[in-house]
Design a protein around this motif. Structure first.
Motif, mmCIF file in Angstrom:
data_model
loop_
_atom_site.group_PDB
_atom_site.id
_atom_site.type_symbol
_atom_site.label_atom_id
_atom_site.label_comp_id
_atom_site.label_asym_id
_atom_site.label_seq_id
_atom_site.Cartn_x
_atom_site.Cartn_y
_atom_site.Cartn_z
ATOM 1 N N ILE A 1 -8.841 6.654 15.940
ATOM 2 C CA ILE A 1 -10.245 7.028 16.126
ATOM 3 C C ILE A 1 -10.896 6.139 17.175
ATOM 4 N N ARG A 2 -10.635 4.841 17.096
ATOM 5 C CA ARG A 2 -11.233 3.905 18.070
ATOM 6 C C ARG A 2 -10.804 4.250 19.493
ATOM 7 N N LEU A 3 -9.537 4.569 19.660
ATOM 8 C CA LEU A 3 -9.034 4.909 20.989
ATOM 9 C C LEU A 3 -9.693 6.179 21.524
ATOM 10 N N VAL A 4 -9.730 7.218 20.697
ATOM 11 C CA VAL A 4 -10.284 8.503 21.135
ATOM 12 C C VAL A 4 -11.756 8.353 21.498
ATOM 13 N N VAL A 5 -12.532 7.705 20.630
ATOM 14 C CA VAL A 5 -13.968 7.573 20.891
ATOM 15 C C VAL A 5 -14.227 6.719 22.127
ATOM 16 N N SER A 6 -13.481 5.632 22.285
ATOM 17 C CA SER A 6 -13.695 4.773 23.453
ATOM 18 C C SER A 6 -13.332 5.495 24.747
ATOM 19 N N GLU A 7 -12.279 6.315 24.734
ATOM 20 C CA GLU A 7 -11.904 7.091 25.925
ATOM 21 C C GLU A 7 -12.979 8.130 26.251
ATOM 22 N N MET A 8 -13.528 8.746 25.222
ATOM 23 C CA MET A 8 -14.568 9.756 25.450
ATOM 24 C C MET A 8 -15.837 9.120 26.006
ATOM 25 N N MET A 9 -16.165 7.927 25.538
ATOM 26 C CA MET A 9 -17.361 7.241 26.018
ATOM 27 C C MET A 9 -17.181 6.755 27.456
ATOM 28 N N ARG A 10 -15.937 6.476 27.823
ATOM 29 C CA ARG A 10 -15.639 5.949 29.157
ATOM 30 C C ARG A 10 -15.722 7.028 30.238
ATOM 31 N N ALA A 11 -15.422 8.262 29.870
ATOM 32 C CA ALA A 11 -15.307 9.329 30.870
ATOM 33 C C ALA A 11 -16.576 10.177 30.936
ATOM 34 N N ASP A 12 -17.145 10.285 32.128
ATOM 35 C CA ASP A 12 -18.359 11.087 32.337
ATOM 36 C C ASP A 12 -18.136 12.562 32.031
ATOM 37 N N MET A 13 -16.890 13.032 32.194
ATOM 38 C CA MET A 13 -16.608 14.459 32.037
ATOM 39 C C MET A 13 -16.872 14.965 30.618
ATOM 40 N N PHE A 14 -16.953 14.033 29.638
ATOM 41 C CA PHE A 14 -17.134 14.453 28.253
ATOM 42 C C PHE A 14 -18.590 14.483 27.811
ATOM 43 N N ILE A 15 -19.487 13.967 28.623
ATOM 44 C CA ILE A 15 -20.875 13.793 28.189
ATOM 45 C C ILE A 15 -21.503 15.108 27.732
ATOM 46 N N HIS A 16 -21.400 16.154 28.539
ATOM 47 C CA HIS A 16 -22.039 17.433 28.191
ATOM 48 C C HIS A 16 -21.406 18.054 26.953
ATOM 49 N N ALA A 17 -20.078 17.972 26.853
ATOM 50 C CA ALA A 17 -19.397 18.519 25.678
ATOM 51 C C ALA A 17 -19.788 17.751 24.422
ATOM 52 N N GLU A 18 -19.883 16.421 24.529
ATOM 53 C CA GLU A 18 -20.284 15.598 23.387
ATOM 54 C C GLU A 18 -21.706 15.929 22.949
ATOM 55 N N TYR B 1 -25.773 7.929 11.281
ATOM 56 C CA TYR B 1 -24.326 8.133 11.315
ATOM 57 C C TYR B 1 -23.708 7.522 12.575
ATOM 58 N N PHE B 2 -24.280 7.840 13.733
ATOM 59 C CA PHE B 2 -23.690 7.356 14.981
ATOM 60 C C PHE B 2 -23.937 5.860 15.185
ATOM 61 N N ASN B 3 -25.027 5.331 14.663
ATOM 62 C CA ASN B 3 -25.232 3.894 14.718
ATOM 63 C C ASN B 3 -24.156 3.178 13.903
ATOM 64 N N SER B 4 -23.856 3.705 12.720
ATOM 65 C CA SER B 4 -22.790 3.120 11.888
ATOM 66 C C SER B 4 -21.450 3.189 12.607
ATOM 67 N N LEU B 5 -21.205 4.323 13.273
ATOM 68 C CA LEU B 5 -19.958 4.488 14.019
ATOM 69 C C LEU B 5 -19.846 3.463 15.145
ATOM 70 N N MET B 6 -20.937 3.230 15.883
ATOM 71 C CA MET B 6 -20.912 2.272 16.992
ATOM 72 C C MET B 6 -20.688 0.836 16.491
ATOM 73 N N ILE B 7 -21.317 0.482 15.379
ATOM 74 C CA ILE B 7 -21.109 -0.862 14.810
ATOM 75 C C ILE B 7 -19.659 -1.017 14.389
ATOM 76 N N TRP B 8 -19.118 0.003 13.750
ATOM 77 C CA TRP B 8 -17.722 -0.024 13.304
ATOM 78 C C TRP B 8 -16.773 -0.145 14.490
ATOM 79 N N LEU B 9 -17.044 0.600 15.559
ATOM 80 C CA LEU B 9 -16.197 0.544 16.746
ATOM 81 C C LEU B 9 -16.242 -0.831 17.400
ATOM 82 N N SER B 10 -17.441 -1.408 17.477
ATOM 83 C CA SER B 10 -17.582 -2.709 18.146
ATOM 84 C C SER B 10 -16.964 -3.846 17.343
#
Length: 201
Positions: A103-120, A161-170
């Motif tokens: 999960i950490r890998l997938v989310v970090s890759e999605m956050m890194r790439a601009d191409m996913f912003i609109h889909a997200e 939900y997403f704040n909890s996810l970001m804390i968990w990821l960091s």
């Protein structure tokens, strides 16, 4: 039904094998051919499930959104709205607990790439809409009486939900339990919802 189940299993297998390769070699260094070889499938089969390599990463968000709808449907007759919401989020967090590194890998890759912003953003909006519909249904059933708009409450819960996810990821590999973190924040929001109206327990 069996065929749909098998198709879903294959999609999950492609996703899992692809993410393993992304972790080993880096997302940019993995080709579709390598993914198909790891899965033992033809390239055409891969493209039946994912239009391109980048779409593999979006599968996590799509499957989590599917989990939201399934949870809402499964628990639609539950009289306790708070419990229904907590079960919904618990279903989302289950995958995080089972596959934290993936999960950490997938989310970090999605956050890194601009191409996913609109889909997200589109998936996030559908997530918020599903929560708003659940809350509106609870109002119609008399389980929730509040002046706050269902869309606004849904937006706040989505933010928690997403704040909890970001804390968990960091936190990296530190043992922060995302569900417990979310529950603490959720309880604060829930008290505010209750103070603005009536919530049937």
């Amino acid at each position: 039904m069996l065929r749909a189940s098998r198709k879903q299993e294959l999609k999950e297998r492609i996703f899992t094998q692809a993410v393993k390769l992304f972790k080993e070699k880096g997302f940019d260094n993995v080709t579709v051919e390598e993914i198909t070889q790891a899965c033992g499938i033809a390239k055409g089969t891969f493209y039946n499930y994912f239009p391109k390599k980048e779409a593999v990463l979006l599968h996590l968000a799509e499957s989590q959104l599917k989990s939201v709808h399934e949870s809402i449907q499964r628990n639609e007759n539950m009289p306790d709205l708070k419990q229904q919401l907590l079960l919904l989020f618990s279903d989302l967090f289950r995958r995080y607990a089972e596959q934290p590194d993936m999960i950490r890998l997938v989310v970090s890759e999605m956050m890194r790439a601009d191409m996913f912003i609109h889909a997200e953003i589109r998936i996030l909006e559908r997530f918020r809409q599903a929560l708003a519909a659940l809350l509106e249904d609870a109002k119609n059933k008399g389980q929730l009486t509040t002046q706050a708009a269902s869309e606004d409450i849904a937006a706040v819960l989505t933010g928690v939900y997403f704040n909890s996810l970001m804390i968990w990821l960091s936190a990296g590999s530190n043992t922060i339990r995302i569900e417990m973190l979310f529950q603490r924040h959720f309880d604060i929001v829930w008290e505010d919802i209750r103070s603005r109206g009536v919530v049937k327990q």
